[in-house]
Design an enzyme around this catalytic site. Structure first.
Site, PDB file in Angstrom:
ATOM      1  N   HIS A  81       0.857  -1.192   0.000  1.00  0.00           N
ATOM      2  CA  HIS A  81       0.000   0.000   0.000  1.00  0.00           C
ATOM      3  C   HIS A  81       0.887   1.233   0.000  1.00  0.00           C
ATOM      4  CE1 HIS A  81       0.921  -0.390   4.263  1.00  0.00           C
ATOM      5  NE2 HIS A  81       0.393   0.791   4.510  1.00  0.00           N
ATOM      6  N   HIS A  83       1.612   3.932   1.884  1.00  0.00           N
ATOM      7  CA  HIS A  83       2.213   4.712   2.969  1.00  0.00           C
ATOM      8  C   HIS A  83       3.736   4.714   2.899  1.00  0.00           C
ATOM      9  CE1 HIS A  83      -1.670   4.487   5.568  1.00  0.00           C
ATOM     10  NE2 HIS A  83      -1.659   5.551   4.771  1.00  0.00           N
ATOM     11  N   ASP A  85       6.186   4.717   4.959  1.00  0.00           N
ATOM     12  CA  ASP A  85       7.042   3.823   5.752  1.00  0.00           C
ATOM     13  C   ASP A  85       7.210   2.467   5.066  1.00  0.00           C
ATOM     14  OD1 ASP A  85       4.225   3.742   6.503  1.00  0.00           O
ATOM     15  OD2 ASP A  85       4.771   2.264   8.019  1.00  0.00           O
ATOM     16  N   HIS A  86       6.429   2.212   4.027  1.00  0.00           N
ATOM     17  CA  HIS A  86       6.552   0.993   3.229  1.00  0.00           C
ATOM     18  C   HIS A  86       7.162   1.257   1.852  1.00  0.00           C
ATOM     19  CE1 HIS A  86       3.987  -1.483   5.953  1.00  0.00           C
ATOM     20  NE2 HIS A  86       3.559  -0.274   6.282  1.00  0.00           N
TER      21      HIS A  86
END
Length: 263
Positions: A81, A83, A85-86
């Site tokens: 997804h 976001h 932080d990914h």
């Protein structure tokens, strides 16, 4: 050598026969111990598929990407997804490995792999990886199925519960995604944050029960506060069992609950 346990920063930690995790040192209120980057490889394969390379913008994040790139050939990176932080480390890992990057949205595509599709089966690194649309946390959230496990990203976490994104999350979609995951049977849960869990069916059932409890609490709060009560009013009324540091995040989920009930 003792078996590594979560959290194990900077160390590739085997979890199942085909999945290992490298935990990024980016702990926080929303990331728990940090972002789990999953490294998938089948028996006899010298290639790896990476799921969610993690963030960028710090020394720890740079070291994380460099450790990933040093593991061996990485032809494919999958994104769960949007976001940061990914996804923040996408361009750096492509620079170091030449990997193709695939996601639901076009903004993260690199190379010629194309967008991910619900039900698609990906053959890579000696594995068959099935894409499963699990929107709710965000509109573009997907999970990845292996024979014995499911990578749930932020749809199901290793501990705590998931926040419904203010921008494009949807509680109705999220509940349906939990029901789909519950139907997968007894597979190991490999989450985007926190430790792995033993049984996707049991964890999904717990998540669904928790959401129903929260919805009933919100219904009760609206009876006390009035049907037009705002999300912050409801948070302060309902989330007395949650650290106030998390109330801003809880407000996002409460707004999703209010939208769901008012529909």
């Amino acid at each position: 050598m003792n078996r590594l346990e979560h959290p194990a920063y900077g160390l590739l930690r085997p979890v199942t026969e085909t999945a290992s995790v490298l935990l990024c040192d980016n702990p926080g209120l929303m990331t728990l111990d940090g972002t789990n980057t999953w490294v998938l490889t089948g028996p006899g394969s010298d290639e790896m598929v990476i799921v969610d390379p993690g963030p960028d913008g710090s020394g720890a994040a740079d070291e994380h990407i460099e450790r990933l790139a040093a593991l061996g050939p990485i032809p494919l990176v999958l994104i769960s997804h949007r976001h940061t932080d990914h996804t923040g480390g996408i361009d750096r890992i492509v620079e170091l490995t030449g990997a193709v990057v695939r996601s639901v949205g076009s903004g993260f595509l690199r190379g010629m792999g194309g967008p991910l599709n619900d039900g698609e089966v990906i053959d890579a690194a000696g594995l068959q990886i099935t894409v499963m649309a699990t929107p709710g946390h965000t509109a573009d959230s997907v999970s990845f199925l292996l024979d014995d496990a499911v990578l749930t990203a932020d749809t199901i976490l290793g501990r705590g519960t998931t926040v419904i994104d203010r921008e494009d999350g949807d509680l109705g979609d999220y509940l349906e995604s939990l029901r789909r995951l519950q139907g997968l049977g007894h597979r190991t849960v490999l989450p985007g944050h926190g430790p792995e869990l033993g049984d996707i069916a049991a964890v999904s059932e717990t998540y669904l029960a928790h959401r129903e409890d929260r919805l009933e609490q919100v219904r009760a709060a609206l009876r006390d506060l009035g049907e037009d009560a705002g999300s912050r009013d409801v948070v302060e009324h309902v989330y007395t069992d949650v650290d106030e540091k998390l109330w801003d995040a809880a407000e996002s989920s409460v707004q999703a609950q209010l939208d769901y009930l008012r529909r």
